[in-house]
Design a protein around this motif. Sequence first.
Motif, mmCIF file in Angstrom:
data_model
loop_
_atom_site.group_PDB
_atom_site.id
_atom_site.type_symbol
_atom_site.label_atom_id
_atom_site.label_comp_id
_atom_site.label_asym_id
_atom_site.label_seq_id
_atom_site.Cartn_x
_atom_site.Cartn_y
_atom_site.Cartn_z
ATOM 1 N N GLN A 32 0.801 -1.215 0.000
ATOM 2 C CA GLN A 32 0.000 0.000 0.000
ATOM 3 C C GLN A 32 0.842 1.278 0.000
ATOM 4 N N ALA A 33 1.910 1.276 0.773
ATOM 5 C CA ALA A 33 2.723 2.483 0.926
ATOM 6 C C ALA A 33 3.570 2.719 -0.322
ATOM 7 N N GLU A 34 3.576 3.950 -0.786
ATOM 8 C CA GLU A 34 4.364 4.298 -1.974
ATOM 9 C C GLU A 34 5.850 4.004 -1.750
ATOM 10 N N SER A 35 6.331 4.227 -0.543
ATOM 11 C CA SER A 35 7.743 3.957 -0.257
ATOM 12 C C SER A 35 8.050 2.473 -0.449
ATOM 13 N N ASN A 36 7.119 1.620 -0.080
ATOM 14 C CA ASN A 36 7.319 0.179 -0.261
ATOM 15 C C ASN A 36 7.216 -0.218 -1.729
ATOM 16 N N GLU A 38 8.204 1.616 -4.198
ATOM 17 C CA GLU A 38 9.503 1.991 -4.758
ATOM 18 C C GLU A 38 10.566 0.961 -4.399
ATOM 19 N N ILE A 39 10.584 0.549 -3.140
ATOM 20 C CA ILE A 39 11.560 -0.440 -2.679
ATOM 21 C C ILE A 39 11.385 -1.750 -3.440
ATOM 22 N N PHE A 40 10.158 -2.217 -3.582
ATOM 23 C CA PHE A 40 9.912 -3.497 -4.251
ATOM 24 C C PHE A 40 10.263 -3.421 -5.733
ATOM 25 N N LYS A 41 9.974 -2.290 -6.371
ATOM 26 C CA LYS A 41 10.317 -2.127 -7.787
ATOM 27 C C LYS A 41 11.825 -2.215 -7.968
ATOM 28 N N GLU A 42 12.561 -1.497 -7.152
ATOM 29 C CA GLU A 42 14.016 -1.503 -7.270
ATOM 30 C C GLU A 42 14.611 -2.862 -6.906
ATOM 31 N N LEU A 43 14.044 -3.511 -5.903
ATOM 32 C CA LEU A 43 14.560 -4.831 -5.529
ATOM 33 C C LEU A 43 14.285 -5.873 -6.616
ATOM 34 N N ALA A 44 13.144 -5.783 -7.280
ATOM 35 C CA ALA A 44 12.858 -6.708 -8.380
ATOM 36 C C ALA A 44 13.918 -6.555 -9.467
ATOM 37 N N GLU A 45 14.256 -5.311 -9.796
ATOM 38 C CA GLU A 45 15.290 -5.059 -10.800
ATOM 39 C C GLU A 45 16.650 -5.557 -10.315
ATOM 40 N N MET A 46 16.941 -5.345 -9.053
ATOM 41 C CA MET A 46 18.222 -5.759 -8.502
ATOM 42 C C MET A 46 18.355 -7.274 -8.477
ATOM 43 N N SER A 95 -0.228 4.280 8.264
ATOM 44 C CA SER A 95 -1.364 3.357 8.251
ATOM 45 C C SER A 95 -1.233 2.387 7.077
ATOM 46 N N LYS A 96 -0.699 2.864 5.968
ATOM 47 C CA LYS A 96 -0.469 1.986 4.816
ATOM 48 C C LYS A 96 0.727 1.074 5.052
ATOM 49 N N VAL A 97 1.756 1.603 5.693
ATOM 50 C CA VAL A 97 2.935 0.791 5.978
ATOM 51 C C VAL A 97 2.554 -0.355 6.910
#
Length: 168
Positions: A32-36, A38-46, A95-97
């Motif tokens: 839900q959280a935008e920060s997460n 971003e993290i998941f997108k970058e980790l998928a690429e990594m 709350s989203k985190v």
Amino acid sequence: MSNNNYVEILKYAMNMEKKAEEFYGMYLNKVQAESNKEIFKELAEMEDDHYEILKKELDKIKADGKFNDIDTSALKGGEDIFKTNERDIKNIDFSKVVEDLPILRMAYAMESDFAKFYTEAAKSADDPNAKKLLEVLADWEIKHRDSFDEEIKLATQNSWFNNSFAPF
């Protein structure tokens, strides 16, 4: 260690990295959280980058029985993916985190398993280039695990604070 052992280690590691890429890609749309996100997108690429590094090493060891002497300082380790300490905490929707906590815990467990695997594989490696590569991968996974741990703690503690609950 025999080349067959290295081949099996690399195949297993490649499978782990591919599964991690799939995990982060799948949960990218569920967190839900935008920060997460971003993290998941970058980790998928990594994780895909890790897979490609391992594939090159597998191809090399199958071809001539040797690992490349990789300049590990040039490899992307993802130290900047998690920016908890640098983010503006006031702009995070905790709350989203908190809703993301089960997924973050699964990611933590996965990264912890990867860190353990690479650490143990590095200990048993007698080829210096294999050892260096496995140690760098272990270090990256440890950083990812520890960063997820910090994200989980931050979200949990903020949730407790917002609900006037302090279990300790």
